[in-house]
Design a protein around this motif. Structure first.
Motif, PDB file in Angstrom:
ATOM      1  N   GLN A 233     -39.597  28.313 -17.291  1.00  0.00           N
ATOM      2  CA  GLN A 233     -38.677  27.212 -16.959  1.00  0.00           C
ATOM      3  C   GLN A 233     -38.610  26.201 -18.087  1.00  0.00           C
ATOM      4  N   ALA A 234     -39.768  25.847 -18.651  1.00  0.00           N
ATOM      5  CA  ALA A 234     -39.789  24.850 -19.725  1.00  0.00           C
ATOM      6  C   ALA A 234     -39.001  25.345 -20.941  1.00  0.00           C
ATOM      7  N   HIS A 235     -39.159  26.618 -21.279  1.00  0.00           N
ATOM      8  CA  HIS A 235     -38.452  27.151 -22.448  1.00  0.00           C
ATOM      9  C   HIS A 235     -36.949  27.258 -22.196  1.00  0.00           C
ATOM     10  N   TRP A 236     -36.553  27.673 -20.984  1.00  0.00           N
ATOM     11  CA  TRP A 236     -35.117  27.724 -20.699  1.00  0.00           C
ATOM     12  C   TRP A 236     -34.510  26.333 -20.676  1.00  0.00           C
TER      13      TRP A 236
ATOM     14  N   ALA B 199     -27.902  31.204 -16.923  1.00  0.00           N
ATOM     15  CA  ALA B 199     -27.850  32.308 -15.952  1.00  0.00           C
ATOM     16  C   ALA B 199     -29.251  32.811 -15.631  1.00  0.00           C
ATOM     17  N   TRP B 200     -30.071  32.961 -16.651  1.00  0.00           N
ATOM     18  CA  TRP B 200     -31.450  33.406 -16.413  1.00  0.00           C
ATOM     19  C   TRP B 200     -32.259  32.331 -15.682  1.00  0.00           C
ATOM     20  N   ARG B 201     -32.021  31.095 -16.059  1.00  0.00           N
ATOM     21  CA  ARG B 201     -32.737  29.997 -15.402  1.00  0.00           C
ATOM     22  C   ARG B 201     -32.361  29.923 -13.922  1.00  0.00           C
TER      23      ARG B 201
ATOM     24  N   ALA C  70     -34.701  30.001 -10.700  1.00  0.00           N
ATOM     25  CA  ALA C  70     -34.629  28.943  -9.692  1.00  0.00           C
ATOM     26  C   ALA C  70     -34.567  29.524  -8.286  1.00  0.00           C
ATOM     27  N   LEU C  71     -33.925  30.677  -8.117  1.00  0.00           N
ATOM     28  CA  LEU C  71     -33.877  31.316  -6.804  1.00  0.00           C
ATOM     29  C   LEU C  71     -35.269  31.716  -6.349  1.00  0.00           C
ATOM     30  N   ARG C  72     -36.058  32.233  -7.271  1.00  0.00           N
ATOM     31  CA  ARG C  72     -37.419  32.634  -6.901  1.00  0.00           C
ATOM     32  C   ARG C  72     -38.315  31.426  -6.670  1.00  0.00           C
TER      33      ARG C  72
ATOM     34  N   ILE D  23     -30.009  25.156  -8.627  1.00  0.00           N
ATOM     35  CA  ILE D  23     -29.008  26.139  -8.197  1.00  0.00           C
ATOM     36  C   ILE D  23     -27.651  25.460  -7.991  1.00  0.00           C
ATOM     37  N   LEU D  24     -27.642  24.323  -7.329  1.00  0.00           N
ATOM     38  CA  LEU D  24     -26.384  23.621  -7.089  1.00  0.00           C
ATOM     39  C   LEU D  24     -25.772  23.119  -8.401  1.00  0.00           C
ATOM     40  N   HIS D  25     -26.622  22.627  -9.302  1.00  0.00           N
ATOM     41  CA  HIS D  25     -26.137  22.169 -10.607  1.00  0.00           C
ATOM     42  C   HIS D  25     -25.531  23.329 -11.381  1.00  0.00           C
ATOM     43  N   TRP D  26     -26.214  24.471 -11.363  1.00  0.00           N
ATOM     44  CA  TRP D  26     -25.709  25.635 -12.099  1.00  0.00           C
ATOM     45  C   TRP D  26     -24.399  26.142 -11.491  1.00  0.00           C
TER      46      TRP D  26
END
Length: 887
Positions: A630-633, A654-656, A660-662, A669-672
């Motif tokens: 998460q920190a790297h993404w 997209a990967w982040r 986030a789902l997991r 998720i809402l922001h994306w």
């Protein structure tokens, strides 16, 4: 009681600082080397890399006896050395004044003491490089060669000690940790800063990493300056002010601890050769005006004066950037005229050896702008091939505002640079500059200008994520200007990148292969590494990791000799990291990506760092470290937004989102989703497959399985038509999840079986890297023969060893043990049969001992063979021992 001749400060480690940085990775490295029987573990690095602190940290963790001995020049007297060894081991002090005849008696006492250490003993030697006298060295060499079995020598040295240790290398009893491993990485720099109360943003940390190259002493001086200046400096100027102050401290430190102790001829050699970023013995001879330059280089190496050797077609050397800057400033203050002459001498030599970008850089440092422009005029596209990015960026800054800065060739050169740096702001400025020159009638080749503007506009579209527009721009320009030249090849390559991001692998492959052939024809050997990476990524997506591995290893072997092309090395390291990750060799992947990040930090961060951070995040996710992923993404997205590289911003997003789902991170998720819908409004269906796949997972999470299945169907059609096996694998895992959600376990198992068979056939090792971890129980069931029969799955499972690799991490243990944990467990009766087989019983003896028929015994044995994936008794017993099924 110690002899009055003993210096007690040599026999104890310096106290650990209260805020000493923990180095668990290095401590584990030391522990592993000790556990595998190394006789000598050597920390070999220049002054200030934290060697003594690491030795002290390791000593405090030891559960077995140890002794500390910091050597100094007096220990070149054998009697002095042996007396201190005697005291370090806690032996009683001699009762009389020592004479040379006592030497052998002291030595025998030391050996007897070590022989009595039955539980093992660690002798820690600091500053081993100071031991140079033959007779004194002989005693340490004797310990290394003939010491007792439990003896471990752990030593720190500035450079290689003058000891005979190659026999240890031959016997695999030598471990060396060098400056590259001791250098702090970005995370450790962040920990160091935090421990000293420095609140630094990501940009400041990256600047620190790039500027210090991980040298811990330089970082500590920077943090000291930070603590002193924080109250007084305005925030926008803080980093700059701190860096200036820290440079003063570092300069004084190196002057006191290093330069003041050097012979005059060696110091003069260092100052003269520091005007260039890299040199070989011939260039060093030109700059130093000495015929014995190679001898002086060897002296610098022997003293480990922050010098790095690069062995390729020509052996080259570079100084650590901190030392180089200190030496450069010393010479500038003392003799600026000589420094200018050295720049001119270096430029002439580099130009003669066809190292054009470095020559231009040297002319720029000499402020000979006429020579800069004349060289750029003759060698514009050689600059793109050569790839000394920092030198070229520096050049453009130097000539800005000078006479001739509106020079047409300089504008073309800048266009070549931004092709590599991915600097959107500079790219836009370059387009405006070329158009202005075009309106002024300056260009002699208007078609070339049009092509250059076209590939810059195409680059902007690609970096900005407007992929369809990039395709159209490139196609129009290639149709309008069909002649074969380097600008056309660049256009074709950028079009291939757009096609790849849209999932059109076949067309991308055709374009990039043609572009690569043309780059080879034009001699763009360094720049060609970037399209080679793209072609390797296509091969990986299509499941041909063997071809990708061959490609990147070949690039590594023929890496250009000149360090000026260092930037391009980044791409074969990155490619190898991606191959290792796909094959589930995650530690090798981590090492390669760490090397890639180090290289990327040394160049404009817009050039490659964002891409590297994204791939590091994928690796952390594969390793199961969600926090680091998460920190790297998040950092990749922040930096991509800063540089307006919205293509990689969206890819990382997209990967982040899948992570986030997991993590059940509803806010992200809402922001994306807001960002995704913005992209769909602007680009329609022309989104990356990774974005569509993430959106399908999100819709499944939001309780919209029908929409998720519709996206899955569309992506599957594309994946099948493009032979995109990696995407197929992801889609089977999504399909299995959707089938499980609706309660159709048979269909879910069938999907998982497709994923497993695909992974086995094409070397995909990442079944459980991401969402596959949530399908653990289904995987367990999939591997049970009875369940497979009930689900109608007729294809045989992959061999046990391959299953262990594919599903590593799903069960406890390592390797084949994991596979066995997944396969149908042995019954109690089958385990009994196995143990009796191990005692050598025949089938009839088994039947008699178990009170069953001979046919029943044969059934049990056949079941054993099937579950262990073997065909005879000997193989079954070997497998059982590997799996620890036998007591």
């Amino acid at each position: 009681m110690a002899s009055p001749l003993v210096n007690p400060s040599q026999l104890r480690p310096l106290p650990l600082p209260d805020r000493a940085l923990a180095r668990p990775r290095l401590l584990q490295h030391l522990q592993e080397a000790a556990s595998r029987g190394c006789r000598l573990i050597l920390l070999s690095a220049p002054l200030g890399y934290g060697k003594s602190t690491l030795l002290a940290q390791y000593a405090t963790s030891l559960q077995t006896p140890w002794a500390w001995y910091r050597l100094d020049t007096a220990d070149n007297q054998p009697l002095h050395l042996l007396l201190h060894l005697h005291a370090a081991l806690g032996l009683p002090a001699p009762e009389h004044t020592l004479v040379p005849a006592d030497e052998q008696r002291l030595w025998r006492t030391v050996l007897q003491c070590l022989e009595q250490q039955s539980e093992g003993f660690t002798l820690i030697l600091d500053d081993l490089h100071l031991l140079r006298a033959d007779r004194a060295r002989h005693y340490i060499e004797q310990l290394l060669r003939f010491g007792p079995p439990g003896l471990l020598v752990l030593a720190a040295s500035e450079g290689a000690p003058e000891l005979a240790i190659n026999h240890l290398r031959r016997d695999e009893r030598l471990a060396i940790i060098d400056a590259r491993e001791l250098a702090l990485d970005s995370e450790e720099i962040g920990q160091l800063a935090s421990g000293r109360g420095a609140r630094l943003d990501a940009d400041a940390l990256y600047q620190l990493r790039a500027g210090s190259e991980g040298w811990i002493t330089g970082l500590l001086f920077w943090l000291t300056a930070y603590r002193e200046l924080v109250p007084a400096s305005p925030q926008p100027e803080l980093v700059r002010s701190v860096t200036r102050q820290a440079y003063t401290y570092v300069s004084d430190f190196l002057a006191e601890e290093l330069l003041a102790r050097l012979p005059a001829e060696l110091l003069a050699f260092l100052e003269r050769t520091a005007v260039v970023q890299t040199f070989d013995p011939e260039l060093a001879g030109v700059l130093s005006e000495r015929p014995d330059a190679e001898r002086l280089i060897h002296q610098v190496q022997r003293r480990d004066l922050f010098i790095e050797q690069r062995s390729r077609e020509r052996v080259e050397y570079r100084y650590h950037r901190v030392l180089r800057e200190v030496l450069y400033q010393r010479l500038q203050q003392r003799d600026p005229q000589l420094q200018q002459q050295l720049h001119q001498m270096a430029a002439a030599w580099l130009l003669e050896h066809r190292r054009y970008s470095e020559a231009i850089h040297q002319y720029g440092r000499a402020r000979d702008f006429n020579a800069v422009l004349a060289t750029a005029e003759r060698h514009t596209f050689d600059l793109l091939r050569d790839g000394q990015i920092n030198a070229l960026v520096d050049l453009l800054s130097q000539v800005s505002g000078e006479s001739g800065s509106d020079h047409f060739t300089l504008a073309i050169s800048e266009a070549s640079i931004v092709m590599v740096t991915n600097d959107i702001a500079r790219t836009k400025a370059c387009i405006q500059r070329l158009r202005l020159l075009q309106r002024q009638g300056v260009p002699r080749n208007p078609e070339r200008v049009q092509q250059t503007i076209a590939y810059l506009r195409t680059l902007l579209a690609y970096l900005g994520g407007n992929l369809r527009h990039g395709l159209e721009l490139a196609s129009q320009a290639l149709q309008r200007y069909p002649q074969r030249n380097s600008a056309g090849s660049v256009l074709r390559f950028i079009r291939a990148r757009c096609l790849f991001e849209l999932g059109q692998l076949a067309a991308a492959r055709q374009d990039v292969e043609q572009a690569l052939g043309e780059f080879d024809e034009f001699g763009f050997s360094g720049f060609a590494n970037i399209p080679h990476l793209l072609l390797g990524q296509i091969e990986l997506a299509q499941g041909d990791s063997v071809a990708a591995m061959r490609r990147f290893l070949a690039l590594e072997h023929k890496s250009p000799a000149t360090a000026s092309r260092n930037f391009y090395e980044l791409f074969h390291h990155l490619g190898l990291g991606l191959v290792f990750a796909q094959q589930n060799h995650l530690e090798q992947a981590r090492q390669r990506l760490a090397k890639t990040e180090t290289l990327a930090l040394g160049f404009p961060h817009s050039a490659a760092l964002v891409q590297v951070l994204h791939h590091k995040a994928c690796l952390h996710d594969a390793l199961g470290d969600q926090d680091k992923a998460q920190a790297h993404w998040d950092e990749a997205r922040r930096m991509a937004r800063q540089f307006r590289q919205f293509g990689v911003y969206r890819l990382a997003g997209a990967w982040r989102a899948r992570l986030a789902l997991r993590q059940r991170d509803q806010d992200f998720i809402l922001h994306w989703l807001e960002e995704w819908h913005w992209c769909q409004r602007h680009y329609g269906e022309d989104l990356m497959p990774e974005e569509w796949l993430a959106y399908a997972w999100v819709q499944r999470h939001l309780g919209q399985p029908a929409l998720a299945e519709q996206i899955l169907g569309n992506l599957r059609e594309q994946a099948d038509s493009e032979n995109n096996r990696r995407l197929q694998l992801d889609l089977w895992l999504l399909d299995a999840t959707l089938q499980r959600d609706r309660g159709d376990q048979t269909a879910a198992l069938a999907c998982l079986d497709e994923a497993l068979q695909l992974a086995a056939s094409h070397g995909f090792g990442q079944l459980l890297h991401h969402e596959g971890r949530e399908l653990v129980e289904l995987f367990r069931q999939l591997l049970q023969p009875q369940v497979r029969r009930q689900a109608g799955l007729e294809r045989p499972l992959p061999p046990r060893e391959q299953l262990a690799a594919l599903l590593a991490g799903l069960a406890g243990g390592e390797g084949a043990t994991q596979a066995q944990a997944l396969l149908e467990p042995l019954t109690r009766r089958e385990l009994d049969v196995l143990r009796r087989m191990a005692r050598g019983q025949s089938n009839q003896q088994l039947a008699d001992g178990l009170f069953v028929s001979l046919s029943t015994v044969k059934t049990h044995i056949n079941n054993l063979f099937r579950k262990l994936d073997v065909t005879d008794r000997d193989a079954a017993l070997r497998a059982a021992r590997e799996l620890r099924l036998l007591d």
